[in-house]
Design an enzyme around this catalytic site. Structure first.
Site, PDB file in Angstrom:
ATOM      1  N   LYS A 121      25.367  -5.920  -1.045  1.00 14.88           N
ATOM      2  CA  LYS A 121      26.900  -5.762  -1.524  1.00 14.88           C
ATOM      3  C   LYS A 121      27.239  -5.188   0.087  1.00 14.88           C
ATOM      4  O   LYS A 121      29.038  -5.327   0.421  1.00 14.88           O
ATOM      5  CB  LYS A 121      27.482  -5.139  -2.093  1.00 14.88           C
ATOM      6  CG  LYS A 121      27.063  -5.466  -3.909  1.00 14.88           C
ATOM      7  CD  LYS A 121      27.740  -4.630  -4.749  1.00 14.88           C
ATOM      8  CE  LYS A 121      26.810  -4.911  -5.841  1.00 14.88           C
ATOM      9  NZ  LYS A 121      27.097  -4.172  -6.984  1.00 14.88           N
TER      10      LYS A 121
ATOM     11  N   ARG B 175       0.974  -1.746  -0.139  1.00 13.94           N
ATOM     12  CA  ARG B 175       0.332   0.033   0.426  1.00 13.94           C
ATOM     13  C   ARG B 175       0.661   1.147  -0.228  1.00 13.94           C
ATOM     14  O   ARG B 175       0.666   2.079  -0.926  1.00 13.94           O
ATOM     15  CB  ARG B 175      -0.593  -0.011   1.278  1.00 13.94           C
ATOM     16  CG  ARG B 175      -2.133  -0.878   1.093  1.00 13.94           C
ATOM     17  CD  ARG B 175      -2.596  -1.022   2.382  1.00 13.94           C
ATOM     18  NE  ARG B 175      -1.913  -2.686   2.401  1.00 13.94           N
ATOM     19  CZ  ARG B 175      -1.808  -3.892   2.300  1.00 13.94           C
ATOM     20  NH1 ARG B 175      -2.469  -3.655   1.506  1.00 13.94           N
ATOM     21  NH2 ARG B 175      -1.558  -4.682   2.424  1.00 13.94           N
ATOM     22  N   THR B 176       1.824   1.045   0.906  1.00 16.45           N
ATOM     23  CA  THR B 176       2.328   2.470   1.057  1.00 16.45           C
ATOM     24  C   THR B 176       2.807   3.128  -0.043  1.00 16.45           C
ATOM     25  O   THR B 176       3.907   4.273  -0.647  1.00 16.45           O
ATOM     26  CB  THR B 176       3.390   2.420   2.527  1.00 16.45           C
ATOM     27  OG1 THR B 176       2.708   1.995   3.405  1.00 16.45           O
ATOM     28  CG2 THR B 176       4.111   3.718   3.049  1.00 16.45           C
TER      29      THR B 176
ATOM     30  N   HIS C 206       5.010   5.817  11.674  1.00 17.14           N
ATOM     31  CA  HIS C 206       4.060   5.805   9.915  1.00 17.14           C
ATOM     32  C   HIS C 206       3.363   6.498  10.042  1.00 17.14           C
ATOM     33  O   HIS C 206       2.219   6.699   9.625  1.00 17.14           O
ATOM     34  CB  HIS C 206       3.424   4.038   9.944  1.00 17.14           C
ATOM     35  CG  HIS C 206       3.069   3.996   8.755  1.00 17.14           C
ATOM     36  ND1 HIS C 206       3.406   4.844   7.893  1.00 17.14           N
ATOM     37  CD2 HIS C 206       2.516   2.145   8.400  1.00 17.14           C
ATOM     38  CE1 HIS C 206       3.333   3.788   6.400  1.00 17.14           C
ATOM     39  NE2 HIS C 206       2.864   2.786   6.431  1.00 17.14           N
TER      40      HIS C 206
ATOM     41  N   ARG D 138      11.490   3.639   4.153  1.00 16.60           N
ATOM     42  CA  ARG D 138      10.348   2.692   5.343  1.00 16.60           C
ATOM     43  C   ARG D 138      11.884   1.885   5.381  1.00 16.60           C
ATOM     44  O   ARG D 138      12.864   1.583   4.839  1.00 16.60           O
ATOM     45  CB  ARG D 138       9.741   1.499   4.335  1.00 16.60           C
ATOM     46  CG  ARG D 138       9.698   0.749   5.278  1.00 16.60           C
ATOM     47  CD  ARG D 138       7.804   0.051   4.695  1.00 16.60           C
ATOM     48  NE  ARG D 138       7.271   0.938   5.386  1.00 16.60           N
ATOM     49  CZ  ARG D 138       5.730   0.024   5.161  1.00 16.60           C
ATOM     50  NH1 ARG D 138       5.881  -0.834   4.929  1.00 16.60           N
ATOM     51  NH2 ARG D 138       4.815   0.670   5.227  1.00 16.60           N
TER      52      ARG D 138
HETATM   53  N1   CP Z   1      -0.287   0.351   5.272  1.00 17.85           N
HETATM   54  C1   CP Z   1       1.360  -0.141   5.570  1.00 17.85           C
HETATM   55  O1   CP Z   1       2.069   0.536   5.774  1.00 17.85           O
HETATM   56  O2   CP Z   1       0.826  -1.430   4.410  1.00 17.85           O
HETATM   57  P1   CP Z   1       1.658  -1.977   4.184  1.00 17.85           P
HETATM   58  O3   CP Z   1       3.244  -2.518   4.246  1.00 17.85           O
HETATM   59  O4   CP Z   1       1.460  -2.613   2.406  1.00 17.85           O
HETATM   60  O5   CP Z   1       2.747  -0.070   3.029  1.00 17.85           O
END
Ligand code: CP
Length: 328
Positions: free
Chosen positions: A83, A55-56, A133, A105
């Site tokens: 590496k 999603r993100t 998040h 992320r």
């Molecule tokens: N909600 C969320 O962060 O989903 P993903 O891990 O798929 O990005």
């Protein structure tokens, strides 16, 4: 809006409202035949993902493309990270290439903040370990406000695997900041004692709480982060903490159910609840694009371009209704 978007702890009620109102303007772009505005034309955004995401990652990429940014996708898998290249050297490489914003992320809490010390680019946290998040929380707040008309005074329960959840830390902070009354609920092994310091109440009795809430936020059981046994079995978890049709029926009329995804259907949520009209899970995903457009615009676009650029469609320079607000 601050220089980077690292944590919901950095956003006050006015800043949250600014993000949500700006997102409401951008939501209209998705309804146009050409889903694009020129706001970030000539800007380069790198999506730097050290951890899996559906999603993100897709949502940020669509948001960036709708704003006409040049987009680079970096995945640790298949890069020089395999590496042994460090985050710092990767950051310095992106800095040398002149990227304007980095969406990161990372499995390590604090990695986005560390990144800000090495690059001039704006940094947006797309999830760091069990820490934060923020864009997930902002899209959740947007979705709740769109459905229920307000945030202040709402009663919300955040349920399940709180201890491993960056989403819980972010959405609880966002709800408390905007005036909601929040309870975190789950087995004692999965609810940290510190949760009371987040401004939330703590409960271990889901069934008692259900008739008293407007918002039921279910968390994913994060088995991949569990290095010991936190509950006897998924079946036992589902029996005590999972939401099925019977528990859904105990909610007041008009209450809504959220889940950040990915869902463990049959564990924290049954399939029929996930697909029920009161579950707003696909709305959360849809709203995430406008919310991320808003965050990128407020961090990048409002600074370098006239505010009305956000409201001009790619085709023919037509105005997008209420597309983006001037930066304060
Ligand atoms: N909600 C969320 O962060 O989903 P993903 O891990 O798929 O990005």
């Amino acid at each position: 809006m601050m220089r980077h978007l690292l944590s919901m702890d950095d956003l006050g009620p006015e800043e949250i409202t600014e993000v949500l109102d700006t997102a409401a303007g951008f939501a209209g772009v998705a309804l146009r035949p050409i889903k694009k505005v020129p706001t970030l034309r000539g800007r380069t955004v790198c999506n730097l993902f050290y951890e899996d995401s559906t999603r993100t990652r897709i949502s940020f990429e669509i948001a960036e493309k709708r704003l006409s940014a040049d987009v680079i996708n970096f995945s640790a898998k298949g890069s020089s990270v395999s590496k042994g290249e460090s985050l710092k050297d990767t950051a310095l490489t992106l800095q040398a290439m002149g990227v304007d914003a980095i969406v990161i992320r990372h499995w390590a809490a604090g990695a986005p903040e560390q990144l800000t010390r090495w690059v001039d680019a704006k940094v947006l946290n797309a999830g760091d370990g069990a820490h934060q998040h923020p864009t997930q929380a902002l899209l959740d707040l947007y979705t709740i406000r769109a459905r229920l008309g307000r945030l202040e005074g709402l009663r919300a329960a955040v349920v399940g695997d709180v201890v491993h959840s960056r989403v819980a830390r972010s959405v609880v902070r966002g709800l408390v900041t905007t005036g909601a009354e929040v309870t975190v609920v789950g087995p004692p092994t999965l609810v940290p004692e510190r949760a009371e310091h987040w401004g939330a109440s703590v409960s271990h009795d889901l069934d008692d709480l259900l008739p008293k809430i407007d918002v039921l936020y279910l968390l994913r059981v994060q088995s991949e982060r569990m290095h010991r046994q936190f509950f006897p079995s998924p079946r036992e978890y589902a029996r005590l903490w999972g939401v099925d049709r019977d528990r859904l029926a105990r909610l007041p009329e008009g209450a809504i159910v959220l889940h950040p995804g990915p869902m463990n259907r049959g564990v924290e949520i049954t399939a029929d609840v996930a697909d029920a009209p009161s579950a707003v899970i696909t709305e959360q995903v849809r709203n995430g694009i406008a919310v991320r457009m808003s965050c990128l615009y407020l961090l990048l676009g409002g600074e370098a371009r006239p505010a009305d650029d956000a409201g001009r469609a790619e085709s023919g320079g037509r105005e997008v209704p209420a597309g983006g607000r001037p930066r304060r």
